[in-house]
Design a protein around this motif. Structure first.
Motif, PDB file in Angstrom:
ATOM      1  N   TRP A  25      30.542   1.555  23.077  1.00  0.00           N
ATOM      2  CA  TRP A  25      29.721  -0.124  23.158  1.00  0.00           C
ATOM      3  C   TRP A  25      28.596   0.709  24.478  1.00  0.00           C
ATOM      4  CZ3 TRP A  25      29.042  -3.803  20.177  1.00  0.00           C
ATOM      5  CH2 TRP A  25      27.764  -5.267  20.583  1.00  0.00           C
ATOM      6  N   ASP A  26      29.085   0.783  25.319  1.00  0.00           N
ATOM      7  CA  ASP A  26      28.370   0.736  26.562  1.00  0.00           C
ATOM      8  C   ASP A  26      27.275   1.619  26.525  1.00  0.00           C
ATOM      9  OD1 ASP A  26      29.446  -0.218  28.272  1.00  0.00           O
ATOM     10  OD2 ASP A  26      30.909   0.709  29.523  1.00  0.00           O
ATOM     11  N   PHE A  27      27.761   3.372  25.684  1.00  0.00           N
ATOM     12  CA  PHE A  27      26.703   4.285  24.836  1.00  0.00           C
ATOM     13  C   PHE A  27      26.137   3.807  24.213  1.00  0.00           C
ATOM     14  CE2 PHE A  27      25.702   8.643  23.093  1.00  0.00           C
ATOM     15  CZ  PHE A  27      24.916   9.120  23.881  1.00  0.00           C
ATOM     16  N   LEU A  28      25.915   3.472  23.453  1.00  0.00           N
ATOM     17  CA  LEU A  28      25.253   2.546  22.206  1.00  0.00           C
ATOM     18  C   LEU A  28      24.335   2.041  22.357  1.00  0.00           C
ATOM     19  CD1 LEU A  28      27.429   3.507  19.062  1.00  0.00           C
ATOM     20  CD2 LEU A  28      25.448   4.484  19.957  1.00  0.00           C
ATOM     21  N   MET A  29      24.696   0.791  23.113  1.00  0.00           N
ATOM     22  CA  MET A  29      23.656  -0.337  23.387  1.00  0.00           C
ATOM     23  C   MET A  29      22.476  -0.525  23.940  1.00  0.00           C
ATOM     24  SD  MET A  29      25.256  -2.379  21.255  1.00  0.00           S
ATOM     25  CE  MET A  29      24.376  -3.678  21.330  1.00  0.00           C
ATOM     26  N   PRO A  30      22.462   0.418  25.094  1.00  0.00           N
ATOM     27  CA  PRO A  30      21.544   0.561  26.031  1.00  0.00           C
ATOM     28  C   PRO A  30      20.438   1.413  24.472  1.00  0.00           C
ATOM     29  CG  PRO A  30      22.966   1.327  27.364  1.00  0.00           C
ATOM     30  CD  PRO A  30      23.875   1.284  26.410  1.00  0.00           C
ATOM     31  N   ARG A  35      15.464   1.760  22.007  1.00  0.00           N
ATOM     32  CA  ARG A  35      14.258   2.051  20.794  1.00  0.00           C
ATOM     33  C   ARG A  35      14.151   0.755  20.559  1.00  0.00           C
ATOM     34  NH1 ARG A  35      18.391   4.182  16.108  1.00  0.00           N
ATOM     35  NH2 ARG A  35      18.594   5.349  17.593  1.00  0.00           N
ATOM     36  N   LYS A  36      14.700  -0.068  20.020  1.00  0.00           N
ATOM     37  CA  LYS A  36      13.400  -1.333  20.043  1.00  0.00           C
ATOM     38  C   LYS A  36      12.686  -2.421  20.742  1.00  0.00           C
ATOM     39  CE  LYS A  36      14.975  -6.681  19.613  1.00  0.00           C
ATOM     40  NZ  LYS A  36      15.194  -7.419  19.578  1.00  0.00           N
ATOM     41  N   VAL A  37      12.739  -1.277  21.768  1.00  0.00           N
ATOM     42  CA  VAL A  37      11.676  -1.609  22.960  1.00  0.00           C
ATOM     43  C   VAL A  37      10.707  -1.231  22.475  1.00  0.00           C
ATOM     44  CG1 VAL A  37      10.740  -2.143  25.572  1.00  0.00           C
ATOM     45  CG2 VAL A  37      13.290  -2.484  24.917  1.00  0.00           C
ATOM     46  N   ARG A  38      10.749   0.082  22.439  1.00  0.00           N
ATOM     47  CA  ARG A  38       9.541   1.189  22.068  1.00  0.00           C
ATOM     48  C   ARG A  38       8.692   1.036  20.663  1.00  0.00           C
ATOM     49  NH1 ARG A  38      12.890   6.595  23.554  1.00  0.00           N
ATOM     50  NH2 ARG A  38      12.390   6.350  25.714  1.00  0.00           N
ATOM     51  N   GLU A  40       8.468  -2.055  20.089  1.00  0.00           N
ATOM     52  CA  GLU A  40       7.122  -3.350  20.017  1.00  0.00           C
ATOM     53  C   GLU A  40       6.706  -3.279  20.808  1.00  0.00           C
ATOM     54  OE1 GLU A  40      10.653  -6.237  21.799  1.00  0.00           O
ATOM     55  OE2 GLU A  40      11.242  -6.363  20.199  1.00  0.00           O
ATOM     56  N   LEU A  41       6.506  -2.050  21.716  1.00  0.00           N
ATOM     57  CA  LEU A  41       5.738  -2.070  22.476  1.00  0.00           C
ATOM     58  C   LEU A  41       4.384  -1.014  21.972  1.00  0.00           C
ATOM     59  CD1 LEU A  41       7.244  -0.401  25.649  1.00  0.00           C
ATOM     60  CD2 LEU A  41       5.361  -2.492  25.372  1.00  0.00           C
ATOM     61  N   GLY A  42       5.047  -0.438  20.452  1.00  0.00           N
ATOM     62  CA  GLY A  42       4.178   0.250  19.846  1.00  0.00           C
ATOM     63  C   GLY A  42       3.704  -0.971  18.926  1.00  0.00           C
ATOM     64  N   LYS A  43       4.037  -1.677  18.513  1.00  0.00           N
ATOM     65  CA  LYS A  43       3.744  -2.767  17.564  1.00  0.00           C
ATOM     66  C   LYS A  43       2.525  -3.537  18.816  1.00  0.00           C
ATOM     67  CE  LYS A  43       7.569  -3.784  14.077  1.00  0.00           C
ATOM     68  NZ  LYS A  43       8.202  -4.754  14.093  1.00  0.00           N
ATOM     69  N   GLN A  44       2.656  -2.953  19.671  1.00  0.00           N
ATOM     70  CA  GLN A  44       1.872  -4.518  20.504  1.00  0.00           C
ATOM     71  C   GLN A  44       1.034  -3.504  20.993  1.00  0.00           C
ATOM     72  OE1 GLN A  44       3.447  -5.617  23.677  1.00  0.00           O
ATOM     73  NE2 GLN A  44       1.804  -6.327  24.948  1.00  0.00           N
ATOM     74  N   GLN A  45       0.544  -2.276  20.865  1.00  0.00           N
ATOM     75  CA  GLN A  45      -0.337  -1.710  21.641  1.00  0.00           C
ATOM     76  C   GLN A  45      -1.365  -1.028  20.295  1.00  0.00           C
ATOM     77  OE1 GLN A  45       1.444   1.840  22.537  1.00  0.00           O
ATOM     78  NE2 GLN A  45       1.379   1.795  24.931  1.00  0.00           N
ATOM     79  N   ARG A  46      -0.285  -0.888  18.665  1.00  0.00           N
ATOM     80  CA  ARG A  46      -1.386  -1.422  17.632  1.00  0.00           C
ATOM     81  C   ARG A  46      -2.355  -2.468  17.616  1.00  0.00           C
ATOM     82  NH1 ARG A  46       2.915   1.767  16.048  1.00  0.00           N
ATOM     83  NH2 ARG A  46       3.998  -0.175  14.969  1.00  0.00           N
ATOM     84  N   ARG A  47      -1.728  -3.653  17.822  1.00  0.00           N
ATOM     85  CA  ARG A  47      -2.429  -4.598  17.908  1.00  0.00           C
ATOM     86  C   ARG A  47      -3.740  -4.984  18.528  1.00  0.00           C
ATOM     87  NH1 ARG A  47       2.813  -7.197  17.568  1.00  0.00           N
ATOM     88  NH2 ARG A  47       3.006  -7.542  19.647  1.00  0.00           N
ATOM     89  N   GLU A  48      -3.286  -4.411  19.868  1.00  0.00           N
ATOM     90  CA  GLU A  48      -4.203  -4.321  20.705  1.00  0.00           C
ATOM     91  C   GLU A  48      -5.845  -2.925  20.628  1.00  0.00           C
ATOM     92  OE1 GLU A  48      -2.745  -3.943  24.496  1.00  0.00           O
ATOM     93  OE2 GLU A  48      -1.068  -6.148  24.463  1.00  0.00           O
TER      94      GLU A  48
END
Length: 59
Positions: A25-30, A35-38, A40-48
């Motif tokens: 759990w401690d290995f996988l969750m971060p 992966r989720k944050v990256r 979301e950032l990619g989507k935000q950059q494409r929108r901008e």
């Protein structure tokens, strides 16, 4: 002293299993969170970028 260790085996094996599960759990969750944050950032950059292209602010 004559200890009967067989009666403790279920407790010990369950403890080991919980410990290993927590290590996984401690290995996988971060990694999953990163992966989720990256994503979301990619989507935000494409929108901008699309917004900047529409308004001509990119030039």
């Amino acid at each position: 002293m004559n200890f009967v260790l067989d009666q403790y085996a279920p407790y010990v094996w369950t403890s080991y299993a919980v410990f290993v599960a927590m290590l996984v759990w401690d290995f996988l969750m971060p990694q999953l969170r990163m992966r989720k944050v990256r994503r979301e950032l990619g989507k935000q950059q494409r929108r901008e970028a699309a917004r900047a292209a529409r308004t001509g602010a990119g030039s």
